[in-house]
Design a protein around this motif. Sequence first.
Motif, PDB file in Angstrom:
ATOM      1  N   MET A 130      -1.283 -24.677  -4.851  1.00 58.84           N
ATOM      2  CA  MET A 130      -2.110 -23.879  -3.943  1.00 58.84           C
ATOM      3  C   MET A 130      -1.921 -22.411  -4.280  1.00 58.84           C
TER       4      MET A 130
ATOM      5  N   ILE B 183      -2.107 -19.767  -2.757  1.00 57.53           N
ATOM      6  CA  ILE B 183      -1.403 -18.878  -1.847  1.00 57.53           C
ATOM      7  C   ILE B 183       0.105 -19.040  -1.932  1.00 57.53           C
TER       8      ILE B 183
ATOM      9  N   LEU C 296       2.865 -16.463  -3.042  1.00 63.74           N
ATOM     10  CA  LEU C 296       4.032 -16.131  -2.234  1.00 63.74           C
ATOM     11  C   LEU C 296       5.309 -16.240  -3.048  1.00 63.74           C
ATOM     12  N   LYS C 297       5.369 -17.303  -3.835  1.00 64.59           N
ATOM     13  CA  LYS C 297       6.600 -17.498  -4.586  1.00 64.59           C
ATOM     14  C   LYS C 297       6.783 -16.420  -5.644  1.00 64.59           C
TER      15      LYS C 297
ATOM     16  N   LYS D  69       5.764 -13.449  -5.465  1.00 67.16           N
ATOM     17  CA  LYS D  69       6.023 -12.116  -4.888  1.00 67.16           C
ATOM     18  C   LYS D  69       7.090 -12.237  -3.802  1.00 67.16           C
ATOM     19  N   PRO D  70       8.257 -11.899  -4.075  1.00 66.29           N
ATOM     20  CA  PRO D  70       9.305 -11.996  -3.058  1.00 66.29           C
ATOM     21  C   PRO D  70       9.103 -10.933  -1.979  1.00 66.29           C
ATOM     22  N   PHE D  71       8.460 -11.329  -0.898  1.00 65.31           N
ATOM     23  CA  PHE D  71       8.084 -10.349   0.122  1.00 65.31           C
ATOM     24  C   PHE D  71       9.263  -9.625   0.715  1.00 65.31           C
ATOM     25  N   ALA D  72      10.246 -10.435   1.115  1.00 62.28           N
ATOM     26  CA  ALA D  72      11.351  -9.806   1.832  1.00 62.28           C
ATOM     27  C   ALA D  72      11.984  -8.757   0.940  1.00 62.28           C
TER      28      ALA D  72
ATOM     29  N   SER E 296      10.567  -7.122  -1.586  1.00 62.29           N
ATOM     30  CA  SER E 296       9.734  -5.954  -1.830  1.00 62.29           C
ATOM     31  C   SER E 296       9.615  -5.122  -0.548  1.00 62.29           C
ATOM     32  N   LEU E 297       9.684  -5.802   0.610  1.00 60.78           N
ATOM     33  CA  LEU E 297       9.575  -5.035   1.846  1.00 60.78           C
ATOM     34  C   LEU E 297      10.776  -4.145   2.041  1.00 60.78           C
ATOM     35  N   ARG E 298      11.900  -4.709   1.735  1.00 61.16           N
ATOM     36  CA  ARG E 298      13.106  -3.952   2.029  1.00 61.16           C
ATOM     37  C   ARG E 298      13.252  -2.755   1.099  1.00 61.16           C
ATOM     38  N   HIS E 299      12.897  -2.950  -0.117  1.00 67.99           N
ATOM     39  CA  HIS E 299      13.172  -1.876  -1.069  1.00 67.99           C
ATOM     40  C   HIS E 299      11.947  -1.093  -1.485  1.00 67.99           C
ATOM     41  N   ALA E 300      10.832  -1.610  -1.110  1.00 65.96           N
ATOM     42  CA  ALA E 300       9.651  -0.997  -1.686  1.00 65.96           C
ATOM     43  C   ALA E 300       9.223   0.253  -0.931  1.00 65.96           C
ATOM     44  N   ARG E 301       8.750   1.169  -1.665  1.00 63.74           N
ATOM     45  CA  ARG E 301       8.126   2.335  -1.080  1.00 63.74           C
ATOM     46  C   ARG E 301       7.106   2.780  -2.090  1.00 63.74           C
ATOM     47  N   GLN E 302       5.886   2.736  -1.673  1.00 64.43           N
ATOM     48  CA  GLN E 302       4.864   3.066  -2.644  1.00 64.43           C
ATOM     49  C   GLN E 302       4.693   4.568  -2.685  1.00 64.43           C
TER      50      GLN E 302
END
Lengths: 564, 264
Positions: A1, A3, A7-8, A10-13, A15-21
């Motif tokens: 699938m 989606i 998801l797999k 893109k490791p959301f957690a 990228s969320l924690r460290h990401a800053r665009q």
Amino acid sequence: MPISRCLKSKPFAFSLRHARQTSKRAFSATAYEDSDVVIVGGGPAGLALANALGAARPIAERLKVTLIEAGDLSKIRYWNPLSSAFSNRPTDTGAWSHVDESRTMPIGEMQVWDGLSDARITFSASDISVAGKDAPGEMARLTENLNLQRALLHSLANRPSIELVDKVRVQSIQQDEREHGGRWPLVYLSDGRAIRARLLVGADGFNSPVRSYAGIQSYGWAYDAQAIVATLNHHPRTMLEPPNTIAYQRFLPTGPIAFLPLSPTTSSLVWSTKPHLAKTLLEADPSTLATMVNAAFRLPNISLRYIYERFLDNHTSGVTLTPEDLYSEISFRERSHGVNPHSAYSSMTMRAVLGGVPPSDAGALPPFVTSIQQGTAASFPLRFSHADTYIGEGQGTRTVLVGDAAHTVHPLAGQGLNMGLGDVEALVNCIETAVIHGGDVGSHTALFPYARARYLENHKVMSAVDKLHKLYSSTAEPIVWARSVGVEVLNELDTIKAAIMMTAGSTRNHRQDSQGASRSVAVSGVENLAKGVSALGTMAEGFVDVVGVGVQGILRQLSSSSRR
Amino acid sequence: MNPIRMQFMREKLLESAREHQDEDSCEASETFAGLDILDIGCGGGLLCESLARLGANTLGIDASSSNVAIATHHASADPSLNLSSHSPAHKSSRTSPGMLSYAHTSAEDLLAAQGPKQFDVVCAMEVIEHVDNPRLFLNDCAQLVKPGGHLFISTIARTPLAYFLTIFAAEQMLRLVSPGTHTYSKYINPNELIDYFHQYKGPEREVPWITRLVNGIPLRTEAETRGMVYLPWKGEWSLIPRHALGAKWAEGCNYLFWVRRPTE
């Protein structure tokens, strides 16, 4: 699938924690700057708004505010007038560290009377001063608009989150139609800059460009009247007279004439009258205007009408009525009315008296005007107008109106600035709430409480002022009788007068606690103005400010007590 | 409704923060800064945007791909939002808004993809009343919360009042919501959520998230419910104060629920 694969991969957690665009969005690469709040107009309302936004910490930390003014604000910032010269834009304000106190005048009393029946009502600070309130004996403080604006500018200098852009015009306002533009307003300036506004505030006066951009209609009409403003010179009051801290207003059928103290020897005039008369008066010799002002406070209406006609006839036929002719005409009318030559109503006595024992009724009338300060006489048309809404929708999304851009009113009760500062207070509260809760300050949801708090409130004041104007424009006997009896009865009921004012005043008390110092300063003007006096208009518009007195006590809003 | 959701979340996060630190060290303006927050059923992204503006690293998920597209498009117009294009980048600074991203997925799939204990705060606002198996859904939500983290849920109680307001009035009479949006039998009462977490222990624990109930009410440090009431004369939603008269009655329709995952 797709989606789950996505998801797999893109490791959301993570990228969320460290990401800053940091890369800029496509459109920020163009010449647009972004600003959260763009205020158009550097009049009292715009400056007070900028100040209050800079003073509220949650707002100052998160929002970028830009104020755009077409005029040169440095002229105001470095305004350093001769101590004898006063601008004719008095306003009413609260105490404030940046306001030059020597250029403010406490108002201890207001006298308002009927031009036809002479029924008089007196509002005195001693009636309403309450324990715990400072400066008893003072109900309001008058100062020039420039003094208030200068104070606001000086205070703004300490507010780094506010950008002041002056000597720059708004050339056009357009909607951002790009794909990711979200239809935000784009403000193009005459210096070539373009600012994209999250919230565009119209503090740009009666002919508001922001209001036209937002497509907001307004409802209203022009009064058949012009207001003449001028700074008046007069002799200082003597020891035997009350000090020059009394504001006077006489309701003539052609419109009210008001006298507002600025210093012991200068006061401000606001005289609303018929447009052709105003025009002729301004064209005439300044000493003629001074004579007419004295007459307008003193002569019975019937003679005043006669004098107006004489004056206008002469003007149309090209024969100038010399100041001496005018003076002798007035003296004659006074004698024929049996004015006691030792009374303050006798212009002959007043002109002659310099020292000596003043007439016993000197306190009932303003000091005798000796001349008009040069270059201060001006006039502007009066109108009633109220925007259909304060918040732009559809085409005008992300716009909001404050002050004269939203409403203009007859100056007779001096409510123009009051309403503007009231708007500012409500809007700042609204913006602060939105910011604390992470809301979008340009959204209708965030702004709705502002319109809810102010629209009806302003409309009540405007209607009351308009009705007062109509009531006092009438010369019909029964109406004159009824209004005079009403005013005289009210005048005797000190406790009721005080109760009206205190009740209204107390409802405003709590606000100061929760707010930053300067903010409450800007806003405490609101409280006082009630009583008092205030100014209309923005500099950019070339509106001259107008002041009114006393009647407000009757109106519910008015009147905060002797706080300053 | 969004401002009062934010108000409730802010209150609870502040309360919890102040339990552990002294009052002054908790900056009210930084309540959300740096937190990892998951919003399940993000819709148009209203709540997500608010959270991101306050500095939270926010992920909004929705089962509807059009909602995700709308939310993404809306956020892209706002230059203050740091909308993620799913690329790893630098660490966030404390006061600037956190990263915002959206994904078309469900809580279940997200849990399967990323594993448990991922978020400081998990929200599911007005979602659970649309879910077919609420116990499974609650379990998924609970597992996504980090130890010491928070779970916020808002939904509608199963009462005649709620039927009247949300189905009869809003759907059938006024047509504010398209008929069939709500199913009365799926509504969940506050005490049912409380009971669930009074029993829920999670895979590795002996003690439930809500340790004890006093007259059916949990300790305020463990869980809380608050009513939300629409005031037509103000045109606004209002969060009913905790000890207001009739506060329990006000939970008879829309309400908010908060529970905290115990630290391990």
